[in-house]
Design a protein around this motif. Structure first.
Motif, PDB file in Angstrom:
ATOM      1  N   GLU A 137      11.495   7.891  -1.951  1.00 26.35           N
ATOM      2  CA  GLU A 137      11.057   9.186  -2.449  1.00 26.35           C
ATOM      3  C   GLU A 137      10.417   9.946  -1.296  1.00 26.35           C
ATOM      4  OE1 GLU A 137       9.832   8.120  -7.055  1.00 26.35           O
ATOM      5  OE2 GLU A 137       8.287   8.126  -5.501  1.00 26.35           O
ATOM      6  N   SER A 138      10.404  11.255  -1.404  1.00 26.40           N
ATOM      7  CA  SER A 138       9.787  12.079  -0.369  1.00 26.40           C
ATOM      8  C   SER A 138       9.105  13.272  -1.022  1.00 26.40           C
ATOM      9  CB  SER A 138      10.840  12.567   0.634  1.00 26.40           C
ATOM     10  OG  SER A 138      10.326  13.583   1.471  1.00 26.40           O
ATOM     11  N   VAL A 139       7.871  13.520  -0.634  1.00 29.67           N
ATOM     12  CA  VAL A 139       7.190  14.757  -1.021  1.00 29.67           C
ATOM     13  C   VAL A 139       6.698  15.421   0.262  1.00 29.67           C
ATOM     14  CG1 VAL A 139       5.407  15.849  -2.402  1.00 29.67           C
ATOM     15  CG2 VAL A 139       6.470  13.733  -3.213  1.00 29.67           C
ATOM     16  N   LYS A 140       7.226  16.597   0.536  1.00 30.58           N
ATOM     17  CA  LYS A 140       6.847  17.304   1.754  1.00 30.58           C
ATOM     18  C   LYS A 140       5.435  17.850   1.600  1.00 30.58           C
ATOM     19  CE  LYS A 140       9.721  19.996   4.224  1.00 30.58           C
ATOM     20  NZ  LYS A 140      10.511  21.187   4.666  1.00 30.58           N
ATOM     21  N   ILE A 141       4.559  17.529   2.563  1.00 34.75           N
ATOM     22  CA  ILE A 141       3.181  17.999   2.505  1.00 34.75           C
ATOM     23  C   ILE A 141       2.832  18.890   3.697  1.00 34.75           C
ATOM     24  CG2 ILE A 141       2.402  15.990   1.192  1.00 34.75           C
ATOM     25  CD1 ILE A 141       1.172  14.889   3.780  1.00 34.75           C
ATOM     26  N   CYS A 189       7.260   6.072  -1.485  1.00 36.95           N
ATOM     27  CA  CYS A 189       7.130   7.523  -1.512  1.00 36.95           C
ATOM     28  C   CYS A 189       6.503   7.980  -0.203  1.00 36.95           C
ATOM     29  CB  CYS A 189       6.271   7.951  -2.705  1.00 36.95           C
ATOM     30  SG  CYS A 189       6.067   9.747  -2.837  1.00 36.95           S
ATOM     31  N   LEU A 190       7.267   8.730   0.591  1.00 32.42           N
ATOM     32  CA  LEU A 190       6.818   9.210   1.890  1.00 32.42           C
ATOM     33  C   LEU A 190       6.198  10.594   1.741  1.00 32.42           C
ATOM     34  CD1 LEU A 190      10.021   8.196   3.898  1.00 32.42           C
ATOM     35  CD2 LEU A 190       7.812   7.009   3.949  1.00 32.42           C
ATOM     36  N   LEU A 191       4.966  10.740   2.156  1.00 32.11           N
ATOM     37  CA  LEU A 191       4.288  12.035   2.171  1.00 32.11           C
ATOM     38  C   LEU A 191       4.326  12.520   3.610  1.00 32.11           C
ATOM     39  CD1 LEU A 191       1.196  11.134  -0.052  1.00 32.11           C
ATOM     40  CD2 LEU A 191       3.515  11.738  -0.749  1.00 32.11           C
ATOM     41  N   ASP A 192       5.234  13.478   3.898  1.00 40.52           N
ATOM     42  CA  ASP A 192       5.529  13.767   5.303  1.00 40.52           C
ATOM     43  C   ASP A 192       6.143  15.148   5.454  1.00 40.52           C
ATOM     44  OD1 ASP A 192       6.462  13.183   8.171  1.00 40.52           O
ATOM     45  OD2 ASP A 192       5.608  11.266   7.577  1.00 40.52           O
ATOM     46  N   THR A 193       7.104  15.269   6.382  1.00 44.56           N
ATOM     47  CA  THR A 193       7.724  16.554   6.703  1.00 44.56           C
ATOM     48  C   THR A 193       8.986  16.819   5.903  1.00 44.56           C
ATOM     49  OG1 THR A 193       9.015  15.571   8.497  1.00 44.56           O
ATOM     50  CG2 THR A 193       6.849  16.454   9.066  1.00 44.56           C
ATOM     51  N   ALA A 216      11.158   2.558   6.807  1.00 47.82           N
ATOM     52  CA  ALA A 216      10.723   2.123   5.482  1.00 47.82           C
ATOM     53  C   ALA A 216      11.847   1.456   4.700  1.00 47.82           C
ATOM     54  CB  ALA A 216      10.178   3.310   4.697  1.00 47.82           C
ATOM     55  N   LEU A 217      13.092   1.812   5.006  1.00 51.53           N
ATOM     56  CA  LEU A 217      14.227   1.246   4.281  1.00 51.53           C
ATOM     57  C   LEU A 217      14.770  -0.017   4.947  1.00 51.53           C
ATOM     58  CD1 LEU A 217      15.638   2.128   1.673  1.00 51.53           C
ATOM     59  CD2 LEU A 217      17.405   3.187   3.088  1.00 51.53           C
ATOM     60  N   TYR A 218      14.875  -0.013   6.285  1.00 53.41           N
ATOM     61  CA  TYR A 218      15.514  -1.113   7.003  1.00 53.41           C
ATOM     62  C   TYR A 218      14.547  -1.976   7.813  1.00 53.41           C
ATOM     63  CZ  TYR A 218      19.911   1.226   5.873  1.00 53.41           C
ATOM     64  OH  TYR A 218      20.966   1.784   5.197  1.00 53.41           O
ATOM     65  N   CYS A 236       3.082   6.124   1.158  1.00 53.22           N
ATOM     66  CA  CYS A 236       3.098   5.917   2.617  1.00 53.22           C
ATOM     67  C   CYS A 236       2.901   7.257   3.304  1.00 53.22           C
ATOM     68  CB  CYS A 236       4.428   5.283   3.030  1.00 53.22           C
ATOM     69  SG  CYS A 236       4.627   5.047   4.812  1.00 53.22           S
ATOM     70  N   MET A 237       1.893   7.347   4.152  1.00 56.77           N
ATOM     71  CA  MET A 237       1.589   8.607   4.824  1.00 56.77           C
ATOM     72  C   MET A 237       1.176   8.349   6.265  1.00 56.77           C
ATOM     73  SD  MET A 237      -0.966  11.684   3.609  1.00 56.77           S
ATOM     74  CE  MET A 237      -2.479  10.780   3.948  1.00 56.77           C
TER      75      MET A 237
END
Length: 825
Positions: free
Chosen positions: A348-352, A281-285, A326-328, A387-388
């Motif tokens: 997964e992605s949650v924009k922060i 889960c990427l906490l990003d843009t 993160a994938l490759y 992951c942030m």
């Protein structure tokens, strides 16, 4: 990936026993006093402070709070008896403790409720007129430690660099409010928040809706100037500390790349998305989920935003660039290879971060909590790695002490006050920018650039960077060369060299962060020295590049996903331990930072710059004949009310005959102990490192010349019995360890190794895990003293001799002794 020999998970190795810790040598340093004159001086100071408070109230047009804030100071180069300044029964509360480096004093801010003004005056009178049974003045430690007392002003509450605090212009500030667990209401913090919000309303101060809740502290965000902050102190009895709020900064840039669509098509033909129940889960843009290299791995309902008005798409590119790594892991290598690629993890992605304008001044700890909650509500059964690579260098602590953001991450990972599972979190350490190298040069630029918030988080793995790429083929850089050599610390990587030694080792690991280029005068990013990844605008370009601690953090999350897919029942504490346990330093890192190869100098500097080194997935995910990983997942109750409770004494299966037959052949024993603390944030007692963590654990290994009984007595006072001669004072064997206890016994993960002859390791299969003090015990009134803490311990034996089989005899002993199925994990 195909694993031949799985790591060996052990059960039933621990013998639990009552534990009493060894008394600590030394103690607090207080100045010698003339009792009568000192008592008169402190009493006068107290009375003058109370009179000043009354005068302020009479002269002011605002309604003052009931009670007084006082600031107590120690003598220069001496301690202050901070714990004795608080009396919860009387309502007297210790609010914050600060070290003044200029005067070399300790200052503590204390709240005295109305009607309790005589409490300290009575203590002073007893100090002047009464003695203990040993002949010392009564209350000697408390009153004797106090050099000065005065009415607390704004500076008494300001934490961090005073220069960043507001003046006439309002700025966003964190206001930390205290609240009492003695309240019987369900939400014990509401009383403090409601009172504070009413004061803000009366004074037209803007307040953010978010809050962060910790034990005894609630954090609110306000837009206030200096005069408004002073009003808070005058009118609100719940103020504990005030900090300048942080602004989040991301580290990315869009670089051109002309890779062709057919490369992607060819790669996708070889790529197999296994869709295991593991997600990063990427906490990003945000994320461009339509990118052909990513879309097959996207989790259902897995692309979200903390605020729906932001949209979920990637507005600047960094989130999608993180996703490609993160994938490759290594997209360039994946494109160049011809074999099949198996990807077990989803994305997964949650924009922060917002898509327009400046970053909002918000409590990023609260935003991070919201982001994690969104992901878990959408897919509650997914095994998730967080992951942030969003950090803040602004208004950060410089000594490694926690921030509200880092403490929130410790709360998230430990699942404090929740019934949910604990969480594995990777955070970037923050980047050094090229212009910093023009001022101080490399690697001083990295040693002076402190780890950025929230990289102080004890439970997260903070990831720094090292360099692998040094070749520049781009003709536009013909006069440039790489700054760092291959295997050295990346010029982008920040460090904890400026931190106090009592805070955790950060970063814990390094992964590839690319390199900078220089012509001897200028420093810049360079495509050839960066990592290939996915572009957030695939209709224009399929590929982009990424560098620095961002790319390193995404690789670390990838590694965590491989381990979790292979060992789905392993705890987050275990995955964390396996990654750090597998790490080692390159020779170039040792040459950079460990010139003087001693525990107190070179090795400590190596730790603060490079952590434990570069992790090795092969070592982390499996055993070999000559290298075996033994894993223990345990749980103990460290405390009873006001006392220690238990420790664990592990007897491990050991290839004794094989070790004995090897004789003087060198064998490396490595131990890593990992657990999650619950944070007790706030500047209260941060001088005392035991007040931030809920508890601490330590490990000790039996010496080669020690019997199990002697080992128990050395570690555990409770085992020594009544015989005064039986002191258990055998050597701890600390000299045999590479780092030693002074270096490794910080934070919430402890890793060390020693190299001994095989015959000396024959009987070293007894390991103790024991607790050290924390706020669960120190703050017994919070009702957590009987809580249990989980821990994971990795113990490995390895030898450079490739024709040695240590694995088979251990497996045989386990099957014969306890009939454990080592594949069932």
């Amino acid at each position: 990936m195909a694993v031949d020999k799985k790591n060996i998970f052990l059960t039933n190795t621990a013998e639990a026993m009552p534990y009493v810790s060894k008394p600590q040598m030394g103690g607090a340093s207080y100045p010698k006093r003339d009792v009568k004159s000192h008592a008169a001086f402190i009493q006068a100071k107290l009375q003058n402070s109370y009179k000043a408070a009354i005068t302020q109230k009479q002269a002011a047009a605002i309604r003052y709070k009931e009670g007084v804030y006082l600031e107590f100071s120690s003598a220069s180069q001496h301690d202050l008896a901070i714990q004795r300044l608080e009396n919860r029964q009387q309502g007297i509360r210790l609010l914050n403790v600060q070290e003044d480096s200029e005067s070399d004093t300790i200052k503590a801010t204390v709240y005295i409720p109305a009607g309790k003004e005589s409490y300290f005056i009575n203590k002073v009178e007893a100090y002047a007129t009464e003695q203990t049974h040993t002949g010392n003045p009564k209350n000697n430690d408390l009153i004797g430690s106090i050099e000065d007392v005065k009415l607390a002003m704004l500076d008494s509450f300001g934490i961090g660099d005073k220069k960043t605090m507001p003046t006439s212009t309002p700025v966003w500030c964190e206001v930390w409010l205290r609240y009492d667990y003695s309240d019987k209401e369900l939400k014990v913090w509401e009383k403090a928040e409601i009172s504070f919000l009413e004061i803000c309303k009366q004074n037209q101060v803007r307040v953010d809706d978010n809050r962060i809740i910790f034990p005894e502290r609630i954090v609110k965000l306000v837009l206030a100037n200096e005069e408004q902050l002073k009003i808070f102190i005058s009118t609100c009895p719940y103020i504990a500390e005030i900090r300048r709020a942080q602004e989040a900064t991301t580290f990315f840039a869009e670089l051109s790349n002309t890779e062709q669509q057919e490369w992607i098509d060819e790669l996708l033909r070889r790529t197999h998305f296994q869709n295991d129940n593991v997600a990063i889960c990427l906490l990003d843009t945000g994320l461009t989920s339509s990118h052909p290299l990513l879309n097959k791995a996207i989790q259902d309902d897995g692309v979200q935003a903390v605020k729906s008005v932001w949209g979920t798409g990637d507005h600047q590119g960094h989130g999608t660039e993180m996703a490609g790594i993160a994938l490759y892991r290594d997209l360039r290598q994946a494109l160049e290879d011809t074999g099949n690629i198996f990807i077990p993890q989803k994305l997964e992605s949650v924009k922060i971060l917002p898509p327009k304008g400046a970053n909002p001044y918000e409590l990023y700890g609260a935003i991070t909590e919201q982001a994690v909650s969104l992901a878990e509500i959408s897919n509650p059964n997914t095994k998730r790695i967080l992951c942030m690579a969003v950090t803040s260098p602004e208004y950060n602590t410089r000594d490694g002490s926690p921030t509200s953001w880092s403490a929130s991450i410790d709360s998230i990972t430990s699942a404090a006050d929740e019934e949910s599972e604990k969480r594995l979190f990777f955070i970037s350490s923050g980047n050094v920018y090229p212009d910093e190298l023009t001022k101080v040069g490399y690697p001083d630029s990295s040693t002076l650039h402190s780890i950025e918030s929230p990289g102080q988080a004890w439970n997260a793995i903070t990831v720094g960077a090292y360099s692998q790429s040094i070749v520049i083929s781009d003709s536009s850089y013909k006069d440039y060369s790489a700054v760092a050599d291959a295997g050295e610390l990346s010029p982008y990587s920040s460090t904890s060299e400026t931190w106090s030694s009592k805070w955790p080792i950060k970063p814990e690991i390094l992964l590839d962060g690319g390199n900078m280029a220089t012509n001897g005068f200028d420093f810049t990013e360079c495509t050839d020295l960066s990592l290939l990844t996915t572009n957030y605008r695939p209709l224009l370009k399929q590929f982009s590049t990424i560098w620095g601690t961002s790319s390193a953090t995404a690789q670390a999350a990838w590694m965590g996903a491989q381990l979790l897919a292979e060992y789905p029942n392993a705890w987050p504490e275990t995955i964390r331990a396996l990654i750090i346990h597998s790490a080692s330093w390159t020779d170039k890192m040792k040459k950079q930072f460990c010139i003087e190869d001693t525990k107190t100098k070179g090795r400590r500097r190596l730790l603060k710059a490079c952590g434990y080194g570069v992790p090795d997935l092969q070592k982390a995910i499996q055993c070999m004949n000559n290298s075996v990983n033994l894993i223990v997942q345990g749980e103990l109750q460290p405390f009873e009310k006001n006392s220690m409770n238990e420790m664990h004494f592990h007897k491990l299966p050991w290839p004794k005959e094989q070790l004995r037959s090897l004789g003087e052949v060198p064998v490396t024993l490595k131990v890593t102990l990992s657990y999650f603390i619950e944070p007790g944030p706030g500047e209260v007692g941060w001088k005392d490192k035991y007040r931030y963590p809920s508890c601490g654990l330590r490990f000790d290994v039996i010496n080669a010349n020690e019997t199990p009984e002697d080992f128990k007595k050395r570690v555990n006072v409770k085992m020594r019995g009544e015989d005064k001669k039986d002191k258990g004072e055998g050597s701890s064997g600390s000299e045999r360890w590479y780092l030693g206890s002074d270096n490794r016994d910080v934070g919430s993960i402890h890793s060390d190794f020693c190299e001994l002859s095989a015959v000396d390791l024959c009987d070293c299969n007894f390991i103790a895990v024991y607790p050290v003090i924390g706020w669960w015990r120190e703050r017994a009134y919070l009702g957590k003293y009987d809580s249990k803490v989980r821990y994971s311990m990795i113990v490995s034996l390895s030898t450079p001799k490739i024709d040695v089989d240590l694995y088979t005899p251990i497996v045989t002993e386990i099957k014969n002794a306890v009939e454990i199925d080592i594949e069932a994990i």
